[in-house]
Design a protein around this motif. Structure first.
Motif, short mmCIF file in Angstrom:
data_model
loop_
_atom_site.label_atom_id
_atom_site.label_comp_id
_atom_site.label_asym_id
_atom_site.label_seq_id
_atom_site.Cartn_x
_atom_site.Cartn_y
_atom_site.Cartn_z
N THR A 146 26.23 21.77 49.61
CA THR A 146 25.03 21.36 50.35
C THR A 146 25.21 21.43 51.87
O THR A 146 24.28 21.10 52.61
CB THR A 146 24.61 19.93 49.95
OG1 THR A 146 25.68 19.03 50.25
CG2 THR A 146 24.28 19.86 48.47
N SER A 147 26.37 21.85 52.33
CA SER A 147 26.62 21.94 53.76
C SER A 147 25.87 23.12 54.38
O SER A 147 25.50 24.08 53.68
CB SER A 147 28.12 22.09 54.03
OG SER A 147 28.84 21.00 53.52
N GLU A 148 25.68 23.06 55.67
CA GLU A 148 24.95 24.12 56.35
C GLU A 148 25.77 25.41 56.48
O GLU A 148 25.22 26.51 56.42
CB GLU A 148 24.51 23.65 57.75
CG GLU A 148 23.40 22.62 57.71
CD GLU A 148 22.17 23.12 56.96
OE1 GLU A 148 21.75 24.27 57.22
OE2 GLU A 148 21.64 22.37 56.14
N ALA A 149 27.09 25.29 56.65
CA ALA A 149 27.91 26.49 56.86
C ALA A 149 27.84 27.46 55.68
O ALA A 149 27.64 28.67 55.88
CB ALA A 149 29.35 26.09 57.16
N PRO A 150 28.01 26.99 54.41
CA PRO A 150 27.88 27.93 53.29
C PRO A 150 26.50 28.57 53.20
O PRO A 150 26.38 29.75 52.82
CB PRO A 150 28.18 27.05 52.07
CG PRO A 150 28.99 25.92 52.59
CD PRO A 150 28.46 25.67 53.96
#
Length: 212
Positions: A146-150
């Protein structure tokens, strides 16, 4: 040494089969592979293609075909309990293990087996948690599905694939050439071994043909 970019979406059974077959098909050659997850739906949308899941007879055929291929090739393959499904949680989980959009063979195989090895629901919450635990040592600090980087890496991978002319998965890009599908692996090997056919006119001849 040749460098191959392997574009895949974990939604694709052909990507699973190609992942398993690639080392055998290219045995004895000097090469490296970068596994890059992409969103197949975005590739299909780019070309107005509904995909096999959107055409009932084609969906039925795809199920039969990949089941037979798994049997014929000796690769375990069971259709997941729900199909098609949104691959986004799986794509992002894999890319939580990446700094640059590429994931290693361990991560790629772990996610593919999660989908294709046992016929269970790929998006079952308990199974997704177990998958995250299986990849914990590979996951970058502070990252998750759920992180923005992935999410940003997935968008960048998909945009790069579209820019290179990728229209489906599995796709293999080496030098300036694109090879698509499980059945392109023998052709890929021929290119890597220097088959003279690739120096002739046939690769680009189709671009000279008018569309009726």
């Amino acid at each position: 040494m040749k460098h191959i970019t392997f574009y895949l979406d974990f939604l694709s059974p052909y990507a699973w089969l190609a992942f398993e077959r690639l080392p055998l098909e290219l045995e004895g050659l000097s090469y490296s592979v970068r596994y890059r997850p992409v969103l197949l739906g975005a590739l299909l949308k780019q070309h107005g293609n509904p995909g096999p899941g959107g055409i009932t007879p084609k969906r039925d055929w795809t199920f039969r075909h990949v089941a037979w291929l798994g049997h014929a090739l000796g690769i375990p393959l069971k259709m997941p309990a729900r199909f098609p499904f949104s691959p986004l949680p799986l794509l992002r989980q894999a890319l939580a293990c990446s700094d640059d959009g590429s994931v290693n063979r361990f991560v790629t195989g772990t996610v593919l087996r999660h989908v294709w090895a046992d016929g269970q629901d790929a998006l079952d919450p308990q199974r997704l948690e177990a998958l995250a635990q299986a990849l914990a040592e590979q996951t970058r600090p502070g990252q998750s599905s759920t992180s923005e980087a992935p999410k940003a890496l997935l968008r960048a991978n998909t945009d790069a694939a579209i820019a290179q002319g990728v229209f489906g998965v599995p796709a293999f890009v080496v030098d300036d050439k694109l090879f698509w599908g499980l059945d392109s692996l023998p052709m890929l090997r021929a290119y890597l071994t220097g088959d003279a056919w690739f120096d002739g006119p046939d690769w680009d001849a189709v671009r000279q043909l008018p569309t009726a």
